[in-house]
Design a protein around this motif. Structure first.
Motif, PDB file in Angstrom:
ATOM      1  N   THR A 110     -44.653 -12.562  79.936  1.00  0.00           N
ATOM      2  CA  THR A 110     -44.673 -11.086  79.919  1.00  0.00           C
ATOM      3  C   THR A 110     -43.859 -10.804  81.161  1.00  0.00           C
ATOM      4  O   THR A 110     -43.607  -9.637  81.190  1.00  0.00           O
ATOM      5  CB  THR A 110     -46.165 -10.396  79.959  1.00  0.00           C
ATOM      6  N   SER A 111     -43.446 -11.455  82.067  1.00  0.00           N
ATOM      7  CA  SER A 111     -42.547 -11.108  83.145  1.00  0.00           C
ATOM      8  C   SER A 111     -41.347 -11.394  83.139  1.00  0.00           C
ATOM      9  O   SER A 111     -40.656 -10.775  83.915  1.00  0.00           O
ATOM     10  CB  SER A 111     -43.438 -12.081  84.298  1.00  0.00           C
ATOM     11  N   PHE A 112     -40.654 -11.984  82.097  1.00  0.00           N
ATOM     12  CA  PHE A 112     -39.252 -12.238  81.882  1.00  0.00           C
ATOM     13  C   PHE A 112     -38.764 -11.840  80.387  1.00  0.00           C
ATOM     14  O   PHE A 112     -39.754 -12.066  79.584  1.00  0.00           O
ATOM     15  CB  PHE A 112     -38.978 -13.869  82.160  1.00  0.00           C
ATOM     16  N   TYR A 113     -37.859 -11.366  80.439  1.00  0.00           N
ATOM     17  CA  TYR A 113     -37.332 -10.801  79.205  1.00  0.00           C
ATOM     18  C   TYR A 113     -35.632 -10.812  79.358  1.00  0.00           C
ATOM     19  O   TYR A 113     -35.120 -11.038  80.291  1.00  0.00           O
ATOM     20  CB  TYR A 113     -37.515  -9.347  78.982  1.00  0.00           C
TER      21      TYR A 113
ATOM     22  N   GLN B 185     -25.141  -6.611  73.297  1.00  0.00           N
ATOM     23  CA  GLN B 185     -25.048  -5.292  72.770  1.00  0.00           C
ATOM     24  C   GLN B 185     -26.231  -4.449  72.795  1.00  0.00           C
ATOM     25  O   GLN B 185     -26.364  -3.337  72.068  1.00  0.00           O
ATOM     26  CB  GLN B 185     -24.740  -5.402  71.293  1.00  0.00           C
ATOM     27  N   GLU B 186     -27.221  -4.824  73.792  1.00  0.00           N
ATOM     28  CA  GLU B 186     -28.143  -4.143  74.024  1.00  0.00           C
ATOM     29  C   GLU B 186     -28.469  -3.576  75.506  1.00  0.00           C
ATOM     30  O   GLU B 186     -27.949  -4.267  76.194  1.00  0.00           O
ATOM     31  CB  GLU B 186     -29.645  -5.063  73.652  1.00  0.00           C
ATOM     32  N   ARG B 187     -29.677  -2.730  75.596  1.00  0.00           N
ATOM     33  CA  ARG B 187     -29.911  -2.391  77.045  1.00  0.00           C
ATOM     34  C   ARG B 187     -31.562  -1.980  76.936  1.00  0.00           C
ATOM     35  O   ARG B 187     -31.978  -1.800  75.785  1.00  0.00           O
ATOM     36  CB  ARG B 187     -29.144  -1.043  77.247  1.00  0.00           C
ATOM     37  N   ALA B 188     -32.147  -2.305  77.943  1.00  0.00           N
ATOM     38  CA  ALA B 188     -33.453  -2.383  77.944  1.00  0.00           C
ATOM     39  C   ALA B 188     -34.017  -0.912  78.848  1.00  0.00           C
ATOM     40  O   ALA B 188     -33.442  -0.833  80.130  1.00  0.00           O
ATOM     41  CB  ALA B 188     -34.180  -3.501  78.518  1.00  0.00           C
ATOM     42  N   ALA B 189     -35.041  -0.308  78.389  1.00  0.00           N
ATOM     43  CA  ALA B 189     -35.648   0.688  79.389  1.00  0.00           C
ATOM     44  C   ALA B 189     -36.858   0.086  79.790  1.00  0.00           C
ATOM     45  O   ALA B 189     -37.903  -0.524  79.327  1.00  0.00           O
ATOM     46  CB  ALA B 189     -35.825   1.852  78.299  1.00  0.00           C
ATOM     47  N   ILE B 190     -37.232   0.200  81.166  1.00  0.00           N
ATOM     48  CA  ILE B 190     -38.246  -0.440  81.794  1.00  0.00           C
ATOM     49  C   ILE B 190     -39.166   0.886  82.075  1.00  0.00           C
ATOM     50  O   ILE B 190     -39.029   1.782  82.524  1.00  0.00           O
ATOM     51  CB  ILE B 190     -38.018  -1.040  83.071  1.00  0.00           C
TER      52      ILE B 190
ATOM     53  N   ALA C  68     -27.481  -6.390  79.812  1.00  0.00           N
ATOM     54  CA  ALA C  68     -27.573  -7.863  79.366  1.00  0.00           C
ATOM     55  C   ALA C  68     -27.945  -9.035  80.236  1.00  0.00           C
ATOM     56  O   ALA C  68     -27.316  -8.670  81.453  1.00  0.00           O
ATOM     57  CB  ALA C  68     -26.153  -8.087  78.676  1.00  0.00           C
ATOM     58  N   GLY C  69     -28.724  -9.767  79.867  1.00  0.00           N
ATOM     59  CA  GLY C  69     -29.046 -10.690  80.855  1.00  0.00           C
ATOM     60  C   GLY C  69     -30.616 -11.179  80.815  1.00  0.00           C
ATOM     61  O   GLY C  69     -31.363 -10.464  80.231  1.00  0.00           O
ATOM     62  N   LEU C  70     -31.082 -12.166  81.788  1.00  0.00           N
ATOM     63  CA  LEU C  70     -32.185 -12.508  81.836  1.00  0.00           C
ATOM     64  C   LEU C  70     -32.890 -11.829  83.027  1.00  0.00           C
ATOM     65  O   LEU C  70     -32.199 -11.772  84.180  1.00  0.00           O
ATOM     66  CB  LEU C  70     -32.467 -13.822  82.072  1.00  0.00           C
ATOM     67  N   HIS C  71     -34.232 -10.866  82.838  1.00  0.00           N
ATOM     68  CA  HIS C  71     -34.487  -9.837  83.875  1.00  0.00           C
ATOM     69  C   HIS C  71     -35.843 -10.317  84.175  1.00  0.00           C
ATOM     70  O   HIS C  71     -36.748 -11.049  83.142  1.00  0.00           O
ATOM     71  CB  HIS C  71     -34.335  -8.580  83.648  1.00  0.00           C
TER      72      HIS C  71
END
Length: 356
Positions: A48-51, A56-61, A73-76
């Protein structure tokens, strides 16, 4: 070994096989439980701590359910749930929706409920379109609309109906397709801005704008063909006009320049004749008789180039004898015969004579 010893050994073996296993100590049990719990916690934190966010995507925290920031894009890394959560959307991907039909594989299935609409002159027309869009604002996209695709479909259908409802049918199916397309795009962009959907409208393309199938469609198809033929003839006429007008202008300009040249030529010739006449007139004023005689002779040579001219003086009272027959016979053998003149009296000035 005696029978008694064997019985004793069997009894001992039987007592050893029925012995209970040693019991674990409470401290050992606690250690095992703690290890299992720690392993579960580590696994949970790791999952649950890494995603990972694709290209072609973006993530909302979301921190405690509230939007906090975005990642590309990438590992966060993020805080484990429920402290932080992540929602991944295809923000860098251009998406499409179809209005008036549904695309299933390579097959297009018509949807008459969306395609059929009324024009400004109360005719029915069928319009199919493709809307290209992408996500421009993740926060607005996630929180201002619940179903983005359905909202966009309703907005596009409403915009198309509003624009086509203000136009006539023959204009919509012929020359006005591009204009209607631009108006629908502007109206759709206006709706996205008004409701802050976070959706960017890239383009909208009409596949078909035509009347319903049957005799109506055939009649309008004939009208369309006639209008296209009319436009073709107009274009050909314009082409012929553009070809002939420059040539006609060039010919007219050439005629004007030629006329101007002739005008200048005649003016110069007239001025030259006037100057020549003035020169002759000046000499004539000095000695009228000589000039008059010379002009008469030159004029006779011009108007009678092949005639034989005899000039005599008729001022005296004496009748002059001119042997014309002999002179003509003697002069017939030569090409040029000088004119025969009788000398005037010495005391008199030369006068004009009679030509025969």
């Amino acid at each position: 070994m005696s029978f008694t010893d064997q019985n004793q050994n069997l009894g001992e073996n039987h007592s050893m096989s029925g012995r209970r296993p040693p019991e674990l100590k409470p401290s050992t049990v606690k250690k095992i439980v703690f290890g299992i719990v720690a392993a579960v916690i580590v696994i949970y934190l790791g999952t649950t701590s890494f995603y990972t966010v694709q290209e072609q995507e973006r993530a909302a925290i979301l921190t405690f359910g509230k939007y906090s920031n975005e990642t590309s894009a990438g590992l966060h890394f993020k805080w484990p749930y429920p402290i932080q959560d992540v929602k991944i959307v295809k923000a860098e991907l251009t998406q499409r929706i179809h209005i008036g039909y549904r695309q299933v594989g390579s097959e297009a299935i018509p949807n008459d409920d969306e395609a059929m609409m009324i024009t400004g002159d109360e005719n029915i027309v069928s319009a199919d379109a493709v809307v290209q869009w992408k996500i421009s604002n993740i926060h607005d996209y996630l929180y201002n609309i619940s179903d983005a695709e359905q909202f966009l479909r309703n907005a596009a259908s409403s915009s198309i109906r509003a624009v086509i409802g203000s136009e006539k049918l023959d204009y919509a199916i012929t020359d006005g397709k591009t204009v209607i397309q631009d108006k629908v795009r502007e109206k759709l962009i206006e709706l996205q801005s008004k409701y802050k959907t976070g959706i960017q409208i890239i383009d909208i393309k009409f596949q078909d704008i035509e009347p319903p199938s049957g005799q109506v469609a055939e009649a309008f198809r004939e009208v369309t063909n006639a209008r296209e033929e009319k436009n073709t003839k107009i274009n050909n006429a314009a082409k012929y006009e553009n070809d002939r007008i420059p040539k006609a202008r060039g010919e007219a300009q050439a005629l004007l320049e030629n006329a101007e040249g002739q005008k200048k030529s005649r003016i110069l010739n007239a001025e030259g004749d006037v100057a020549k006449f003035n020169a002759i007139f000046g000499e004539y004023k000095k000695n009228p008789n000589v000039t008059q005689s010379r002009l008469v002779l030159e004029t006779l040579e011009k108007i009678l180039p092949n005639a034989k001219i005899f000039i005599t003086n008729s001022n005296s009272d004496t009748v002059n004898y001119l042997p014309l027959n002999e002179l003509l016979r003697s002069g017939s053998g030569s090409t040029t015969t000088p004119p025969v003149t009788t000398p005037p009296p010495v005391t008199e000035a030369p006068q004009g004579g009679d030509a025969q």
